[in-house]
Design a protein around this motif. Structure first.
Motif, PDB file in Angstrom:
ATOM      1  N   CYS A   1       0.841  -1.189   0.000  1.00 37.29           N
ATOM      2  CA  CYS A   1       0.000   0.000   0.000  1.00 37.29           C
ATOM      3  C   CYS A   1       0.885   1.251   0.000  1.00 37.29           C
ATOM      4  O   CYS A   1       2.114   1.161   0.106  1.00 37.29           O
ATOM      5  N   LEU A   2       0.272   2.388  -0.080  1.00 33.70           N
ATOM      6  CA  LEU A   2       0.993   3.659  -0.155  1.00 33.70           C
ATOM      7  C   LEU A   2       1.897   3.897   1.051  1.00 33.70           C
ATOM      8  O   LEU A   2       3.027   4.357   0.907  1.00 33.70           O
ATOM      9  N   CYS A   3       1.438   3.555   2.244  1.00 33.09           N
ATOM     10  CA  CYS A   3       2.239   3.812   3.449  1.00 33.09           C
ATOM     11  C   CYS A   3       3.148   2.640   3.818  1.00 33.09           C
ATOM     12  O   CYS A   3       3.998   2.787   4.696  1.00 33.09           O
ATOM     13  N   GLY A   4       2.968   1.482   3.183  1.00 29.99           N
ATOM     14  CA  GLY A   4       3.813   0.326   3.457  1.00 29.99           C
ATOM     15  C   GLY A   4       3.357  -0.529   4.628  1.00 29.99           C
ATOM     16  O   GLY A   4       4.023  -1.506   4.970  1.00 29.99           O
ATOM     17  N   SER A   5       2.218  -0.213   5.242  1.00 32.35           N
ATOM     18  CA  SER A   5       1.722  -1.006   6.373  1.00 32.35           C
ATOM     19  C   SER A   5       1.256  -2.389   5.956  1.00 32.35           C
ATOM     20  O   SER A   5       1.314  -3.330   6.741  1.00 32.35           O
ATOM     21  N   VAL A   6       0.760  -2.494   4.716  1.00 34.24           N
ATOM     22  CA  VAL A   6       0.268  -3.781   4.214  1.00 34.24           C
ATOM     23  C   VAL A   6       1.085  -4.190   3.002  1.00 34.24           C
ATOM     24  O   VAL A   6       1.297  -3.388   2.087  1.00 34.24           O
ATOM     25  N   LYS A   7       1.539  -5.433   3.021  1.00 31.38           N
ATOM     26  CA  LYS A   7       2.250  -6.008   1.883  1.00 31.38           C
ATOM     27  C   LYS A   7       1.468  -7.217   1.399  1.00 31.38           C
ATOM     28  O   LYS A   7       0.973  -8.004   2.197  1.00 31.38           O
ATOM     29  N   LEU A   8       1.362  -7.333   0.079  1.00 29.27           N
ATOM     30  CA  LEU A   8       0.701  -8.481  -0.543  1.00 29.27           C
ATOM     31  C   LEU A   8       1.744  -9.274  -1.309  1.00 29.27           C
ATOM     32  O   LEU A   8       2.559  -8.689  -2.032  1.00 29.27           O
TER      33      LEU A   8
ATOM     34  N   LEU B   1      -3.272 -15.572  -1.708  1.00 33.89           N
ATOM     35  CA  LEU B   1      -2.741 -14.225  -1.509  1.00 33.89           C
ATOM     36  C   LEU B   1      -2.215 -14.153  -0.083  1.00 33.89           C
ATOM     37  O   LEU B   1      -2.960 -14.348   0.877  1.00 33.89           O
ATOM     38  N   ASN B   2      -0.919 -13.933   0.059  1.00 31.48           N
ATOM     39  CA  ASN B   2      -0.324 -13.797   1.384  1.00 31.48           C
ATOM     40  C   ASN B   2      -0.331 -12.326   1.775  1.00 31.48           C
ATOM     41  O   ASN B   2       0.090 -11.471   0.989  1.00 31.48           O
ATOM     42  N   ILE B   3      -0.808 -12.057   2.974  1.00 30.98           N
ATOM     43  CA  ILE B   3      -0.953 -10.678   3.450  1.00 30.98           C
ATOM     44  C   ILE B   3      -0.082 -10.486   4.673  1.00 30.98           C
ATOM     45  O   ILE B   3      -0.222 -11.200   5.668  1.00 30.98           O
ATOM     46  N   GLU B   4       0.817  -9.504   4.613  1.00 32.46           N
ATOM     47  CA  GLU B   4       1.587  -9.079   5.784  1.00 32.46           C
ATOM     48  C   GLU B   4       1.004  -7.749   6.240  1.00 32.46           C
ATOM     49  O   GLU B   4       0.714  -6.883   5.415  1.00 32.46           O
ATOM     50  N   GLY B   5       0.832  -7.589   7.534  1.00 34.30           N
ATOM     51  CA  GLY B   5       0.205  -6.378   8.059  1.00 34.30           C
ATOM     52  C   GLY B   5      -1.308  -6.493   8.081  1.00 34.30           C
ATOM     53  O   GLY B   5      -2.020  -5.496   7.959  1.00 34.30           O
ATOM     54  N   GLU B   6      -1.794  -7.717   8.239  1.00 30.26           N
ATOM     55  CA  GLU B   6      -3.245  -8.001   8.250  1.00 30.26           C
ATOM     56  C   GLU B   6      -3.994  -7.108   9.246  1.00 30.26           C
ATOM     57  O   GLU B   6      -5.145  -6.752   9.021  1.00 30.26           O
ATOM     58  N   GLU B   7      -3.331  -6.712  10.323  1.00 24.69           N
ATOM     59  CA  GLU B   7      -3.997  -5.880  11.332  1.00 24.69           C
ATOM     60  C   GLU B   7      -4.384  -4.498  10.796  1.00 24.69           C
ATOM     61  O   GLU B   7      -5.208  -3.805  11.383  1.00 24.69           O
ATOM     62  N   PHE B   8      -3.809  -4.100   9.659  1.00 26.25           N
ATOM     63  CA  PHE B   8      -4.136  -2.808   9.046  1.00 26.25           C
ATOM     64  C   PHE B   8      -5.161  -2.925   7.922  1.00 26.25           C
ATOM     65  O   PHE B   8      -5.545  -1.931   7.322  1.00 26.25           O
TER      66      PHE B   8
END
Length: 138
Positions: free
Chosen positions: A6-13, A47-54
């Motif tokens: 995402c734009l802020c880098g909180s979520v990575k796919l 789809l692997n999601i890092e930062g799922e809490e965001f």
């Protein structure tokens, strides 16, 4: 492995296949959600999601949801429930810059103010609904 964020880098796919085709949806929901057509990478059900809490989810229909980053508002993906398929926003991945345009769907819902020059498969809303109905009876 392709990584987008995402734009802020909180979520990575993360997806485990190369990005070769970008699929375009011209439906009214995609136009409202994106401010234009939805341009996505088909990720299958993996789809692997890092930062799922965001990640925040919006149930856009009975059969699907859309996800966005709660920090910056970036649209992340469209998730079809049955069968489970993810369509991630293409622009999140730098690898998408080298992809070709694939299928365009809901072409009969496209407004007059834009056109793409690429020659693609173009499906109407009825074509798409027929495909889903045929797949659900199989």
């Amino acid at each position: 492995m392709c990584e987008g964020q995402c734009l802020c880098g909180s979520v990575k796919l993360l997806i485990d296949k190369p990005i070769e085709k970008i699929h375009v949806c011209h439906c009214g929901m995609c136009q409202t959600w994106n401010g234009g057509p939805g341009m996505t990478v088909e990720c299958g059900d993996n789809l692997n999601i890092e930062g799922e809490e965001f990640v925040r989810y919006f149930a856009s229909s009975e059969w699907a949801e859309r996800a966005f980053c709660q920090q910056c508002g970036t649209h992340l993906f469209y998730h079809l429930h049955t069968p489970s398929l993810y369509y991630a926003s293409a622009a999140l991945f730098s690898e998408s810059n080298h992809a070709q345009m694939g299928t365009q769907i809901y072409i009969d819902c496209k407004p007059n103010y834009y056109n793409f020059v690429e020659k693609t498969i173009m499906l109407t809303e009825q074509d798409v609904l027929s495909l889903f109905n045929n797949n659900s009876t199989s």
